[in-house]
Design an enzyme around this catalytic site. Structure first.
Site, PDB file in Angstrom:
ATOM      1  N   ASN A 209      -5.387  -0.315 -13.717  1.00 40.75           N
ATOM      2  CA  ASN A 209      -4.614   1.071 -14.104  1.00 40.75           C
ATOM      3  C   ASN A 209      -4.002   1.284 -15.185  1.00 40.75           C
ATOM      4  O   ASN A 209      -3.851   0.239 -15.914  1.00 40.75           O
ATOM      5  CB  ASN A 209      -3.942   1.635 -12.631  1.00 40.75           C
ATOM      6  CG  ASN A 209      -2.740   0.539 -12.610  1.00 40.75           C
ATOM      7  OD1 ASN A 209      -1.904   0.356 -13.351  1.00 40.75           O
ATOM      8  ND2 ASN A 209      -2.768  -0.414 -11.321  1.00 40.75           N
ATOM      9  N   ASP A 277      -4.320  -1.053  -4.948  1.00 40.47           N
ATOM     10  CA  ASP A 277      -4.291  -1.115  -3.424  1.00 40.47           C
ATOM     11  C   ASP A 277      -5.364  -2.074  -2.905  1.00 40.47           C
ATOM     12  O   ASP A 277      -5.207  -2.429  -2.005  1.00 40.47           O
ATOM     13  CB  ASP A 277      -4.007   0.367  -2.921  1.00 40.47           C
ATOM     14  CG  ASP A 277      -2.932   0.935  -3.217  1.00 40.47           C
ATOM     15  OD1 ASP A 277      -1.705   0.407  -3.011  1.00 40.47           O
ATOM     16  OD2 ASP A 277      -2.778   2.148  -3.482  1.00 40.47           O
ATOM     17  N   LYS A 287     -22.343 -11.943 -13.953  1.00 41.48           N
ATOM     18  CA  LYS A 287     -22.374 -10.493 -14.430  1.00 41.48           C
ATOM     19  C   LYS A 287     -23.210  -9.698 -13.598  1.00 41.48           C
ATOM     20  O   LYS A 287     -24.284 -10.293 -13.539  1.00 41.48           O
ATOM     21  CB  LYS A 287     -22.480 -10.559 -15.952  1.00 41.48           C
ATOM     22  CG  LYS A 287     -22.297  -9.084 -16.399  1.00 41.48           C
ATOM     23  CD  LYS A 287     -22.288  -8.999 -17.807  1.00 41.48           C
ATOM     24  CE  LYS A 287     -22.768  -7.306 -18.255  1.00 41.48           C
ATOM     25  NZ  LYS A 287     -23.436  -7.444 -19.570  1.00 41.48           N
ATOM     26  N   PRO A 304      -2.649  -7.643  -0.670  1.00 42.28           N
ATOM     27  CA  PRO A 304      -1.171  -7.762   0.148  1.00 42.28           C
ATOM     28  C   PRO A 304      -0.408  -6.896  -0.405  1.00 42.28           C
ATOM     29  O   PRO A 304      -0.396  -6.354  -1.665  1.00 42.28           O
ATOM     30  CB  PRO A 304      -0.858  -9.064  -0.224  1.00 42.28           C
ATOM     31  CG  PRO A 304      -2.013  -9.565  -1.234  1.00 42.28           C
ATOM     32  CD  PRO A 304      -3.044  -8.648  -1.380  1.00 42.28           C
ATOM     33  N   ILE A 306       3.143  -6.471  -1.788  1.00 42.05           N
ATOM     34  CA  ILE A 306       4.292  -7.334  -2.154  1.00 42.05           C
ATOM     35  C   ILE A 306       5.593  -6.978  -2.095  1.00 42.05           C
ATOM     36  O   ILE A 306       6.422  -7.818  -1.251  1.00 42.05           O
ATOM     37  CB  ILE A 306       4.150  -7.442  -3.681  1.00 42.05           C
ATOM     38  CG1 ILE A 306       2.705  -8.049  -4.185  1.00 42.05           C
ATOM     39  CG2 ILE A 306       5.357  -8.375  -4.342  1.00 42.05           C
ATOM     40  CD1 ILE A 306       2.198  -7.941  -5.527  1.00 42.05           C
ATOM     41  N   PHE A 323       9.690   1.095  -5.999  1.00 44.38           N
ATOM     42  CA  PHE A 323       9.336   2.292  -6.659  1.00 44.38           C
ATOM     43  C   PHE A 323       8.360   3.417  -6.020  1.00 44.38           C
ATOM     44  O   PHE A 323       7.490   2.668  -5.156  1.00 44.38           O
ATOM     45  CB  PHE A 323       9.042   2.121  -8.070  1.00 44.38           C
ATOM     46  CG  PHE A 323      10.215   1.890  -9.160  1.00 44.38           C
ATOM     47  CD1 PHE A 323      11.270   0.889  -8.873  1.00 44.38           C
ATOM     48  CD2 PHE A 323      10.065   2.829 -10.183  1.00 44.38           C
ATOM     49  CE1 PHE A 323      12.088   0.798  -9.900  1.00 44.38           C
ATOM     50  CE2 PHE A 323      11.306   2.647 -10.905  1.00 44.38           C
ATOM     51  CZ  PHE A 323      12.124   1.493 -10.774  1.00 44.38           C
TER      52      PHE A 323
HETATM   53  N1  CTP Z   1       3.584  -2.151  -4.133  1.00 39.28           N
HETATM   54  C1  CTP Z   1       3.492  -3.550  -4.035  1.00 39.28           C
HETATM   55  N2  CTP Z   1       2.499  -4.091  -3.529  1.00 39.28           N
HETATM   56  C2  CTP Z   1       1.271  -3.365  -3.253  1.00 39.28           C
HETATM   57  C3  CTP Z   1       1.385  -1.936  -3.448  1.00 39.28           C
HETATM   58  C4  CTP Z   1       2.569  -1.445  -3.474  1.00 39.28           C
HETATM   59  O1  CTP Z   1       4.699  -4.246  -4.232  1.00 39.28           O
HETATM   60  N3  CTP Z   1       0.129  -3.905  -2.805  1.00 39.28           N
HETATM   61  C5  CTP Z   1       4.985  -1.703  -4.517  1.00 39.28           C
HETATM   62  C6  CTP Z   1       5.093  -1.109  -5.834  1.00 39.28           C
HETATM   63  O2  CTP Z   1       5.580  -2.039  -6.812  1.00 39.28           O
HETATM   64  C7  CTP Z   1       5.979   0.039  -5.645  1.00 39.28           C
HETATM   65  C8  CTP Z   1       5.919   0.610  -4.154  1.00 39.28           C
HETATM   66  O3  CTP Z   1       5.203  -0.696  -3.408  1.00 39.28           O
HETATM   67  O4  CTP Z   1       7.316  -0.717  -5.695  1.00 39.28           O
HETATM   68  C9  CTP Z   1       5.004   1.698  -4.383  1.00 39.28           C
HETATM   69  O5  CTP Z   1       4.297   1.716  -2.911  1.00 39.28           O
HETATM   70  P1  CTP Z   1       2.727   2.537  -2.799  1.00 39.28           P
HETATM   71  O6  CTP Z   1       2.645   2.457  -1.237  1.00 39.28           O
HETATM   72  O7  CTP Z   1       1.994   1.620  -3.557  1.00 39.28           O
HETATM   73  O8  CTP Z   1       3.118   3.863  -3.623  1.00 39.28           O
HETATM   74  P2  CTP Z   1       2.363   4.871  -4.069  1.00 39.28           P
HETATM   75  O9  CTP Z   1       1.348   4.214  -4.860  1.00 39.28           O
HETATM   76  O10 CTP Z   1       3.148   5.787  -4.456  1.00 39.28           O
HETATM   77  O11 CTP Z   1       1.547   5.014  -2.682  1.00 39.28           O
HETATM   78  P3  CTP Z   1       0.825   6.260  -2.002  1.00 39.28           P
HETATM   79  O12 CTP Z   1      -0.504   6.054  -2.932  1.00 39.28           O
HETATM   80  O13 CTP Z   1       0.789   6.186  -0.676  1.00 39.28           O
HETATM   81  O14 CTP Z   1       1.734   7.513  -2.581  1.00 39.28           O
END
Ligand code: CTP
Length: 396
Positions: A209, A277, A287, A304, A306, A323
């Site tokens: 991303n 995610d 490849k 997972p 974190i 965040f």
């Molecule tokens: N986070 C993480 N590990 C993941 C996904 C997210 O540690 N696998 C942490 C990010 O670092 C951030 C927070 O979770 O601190 C964001 O949560 P997330 O649910 O991913 O938020 P959004 O992307 O805003 O989720 P959504 O798409 O549900 O709005």
């Protein structure tokens, strides 16, 4: 920072033009800048541009009677809270390492009783020369702080380490050094995740991303400036490690989790990374070829979480901060996330505000179980410093 003041020594290198932008950033933040321009530096930038941006007189000549009448060079060397050398050329580093004092810049470096921060800039061969290596070690032993150099293409056409750190990175290092008087987080350990993750599809393709890592790096720098021992677990970014921070480079979410777990126990965890995610279920070692079958299906599995894992770890950090990037119903979504992840605070990031995603500013609100604090839009570095300050108050 209004009462803080730096003495900026601009050495002779092509990177001297970046000292002008650094001066602008510092003045904008209310830091006083008193410039010293070396003779060689004046070949690259004019005293007039430096003086206009610094809103101060430019000093250059050790033996100038006018300068001495106004302010002696010894007084000049102590008139600031911090001496910054940008660009710090191989010559300036060599002089400072060996105590030479044959012009205003080197005399100032020898006479000062204030901390010194250098931003080296030179050709890669000069940076890697054993003489410069020795000088660097000597200066570090003498307590000189360093920011950069970066690795990259150089004005001389070569490639490698030696390019001066960007003005924004030097600015952050200056702010950290200026704030280093108070160290309320001394003795505390912090883990910060930052940047994107990259999930391989095959040996040459990835799911990733656009996260720049800027906010996470700024938070790691701000926590370190308050005295914390910081491990920055970073996905792939183009940013240099902030001064005084231990950086662990990872690519995937699973690597990021493993690096965080091995940095435990910690007092603070701040999860800023934009973790993918999902990841492709299987990553072949070959490849994927186009073939005749049309686009290949890519089965995804969940990564997972974190933040959630650290929030329920056996050795849970005392304060876990997540965040959340939201475009609408910021508070409601942040509250839901706080409950779901089990962390203590959510820093809700309103990405509907133009220029915040990937930019240098952020508009955030801190959501805790006790309520919500809305902060006005500000530079990411300022968000980081205020957050680090809030964290320090919380852990008092
Ligand atoms: N986070 C993480 N590990 C993941 C996904 C997210 O540690 N696998 C942490 C990010 O670092 C951030 C927070 O979770 O601190 C964001 O949560 P997330 O649910 O991913 O938020 P959004 O992307 O805003 O989720 P959504 O798409 O549900 O709005």
């Amino acid at each position: 920072m209004a009462e803080k003041r730096i003495l900026l020594i601009v050495g002779g290198g092509i990177a001297a033009y970046k000292a002008l932008e650094l001066t602008r950033l510092l003045r904008k933040a209310g830091v006083g800048v008193r410039p010293i321009l070396t003779q060689a530096g004046a070949q690259f930038v004019t005293p007039l541009s430096l003086s206009a941006l610094a809103e101060d007189k430019v000093y250059g000549d050790l033996f100038s009677l006018t300068d001495e009448a106004e302010m002696g060079h010894i007084e000049l060397s102590r008139s600031a809270d911090l001496v910054v050398v940008a660009p710090a050329t191989a010559d300036l580093m060599a002089k400072a390492a060996n105590g030479l004092a044959n012009d205003l810049a080197s005399t100032t470096l020898l006479a000062t009783d204030k901390p010194v921060l250098m931003a080296p800039a030179m050709n890669v061969r000069m940076w890697e020369h054993p003489a410069t290596r020795r000088n660097l070690e000597t200066l570090k032993r003498d307590g000189v702080l360093f920011v950069g150099p970066d690795e990259g293409a150089m004005a001389c056409g070569e490639y490698g380490p030696g390019r001066m750190a960007e003005p924004a990175a030097i600015f952050e290092a200056v702010m950290a050094a200026l704030g280093s008087g108070a160290r309320p987080l001394a003795g505390k350990r912090a883990i910060v995740t930052a940047g994107p993750t990259a999930e391989p599809i095959d040996p040459v393709r990835l799911i990733t991303n656009r996260s720049s890592g800027k906010q996470g790096y700024a938070i790691a720098a701000a926590l370190a400036a308050l005295g914390a021992e910081v491990t920055l677990v970073s996905g792939p970014t183009a940013l240099p490690a902030p001064a005084g921070v231990k950086r662990v480079d990872v690519e995937t979410a699973r690597e990021m989790l493993a690096a965080c777990e091995s940095a435990l126990p910690a007092d603070i965890a701040v999860c800023v990374a934009a973790v993918a995610d999902w990841r492709p279920e299987s990553q072949g070692d070959r490849k994927i070829k186009k073939g005749d079958g049309g686009p290949p299906p890519i089965a995804l599995v969940e990564n997972p979480d974190i933040l959630a894992t650290l929030s329920k770890a056996a050795t849970r950090p005392r304060l876990v901060v997540g965040f959340a990037a939201e475009t609408n119903d910021v508070e409601a979504h942040a509250r839901a996330k706080l409950a779901k992840k089990g962390c203590d605070w959510i820093v809700a990031n309103d990405v509907s505000v133009e220029g915040t995603m990937g930019g240098d500013e952020n508009a955030v609100a801190i959501v805790t179980r006790a309520g919500i604090e809305r902060w006005e839009r500000m530079a990411k570095g300022e968000v980081a410093r205020r957050l680090a300050q809030r964290i320090a108050e919380e852990l008092q």
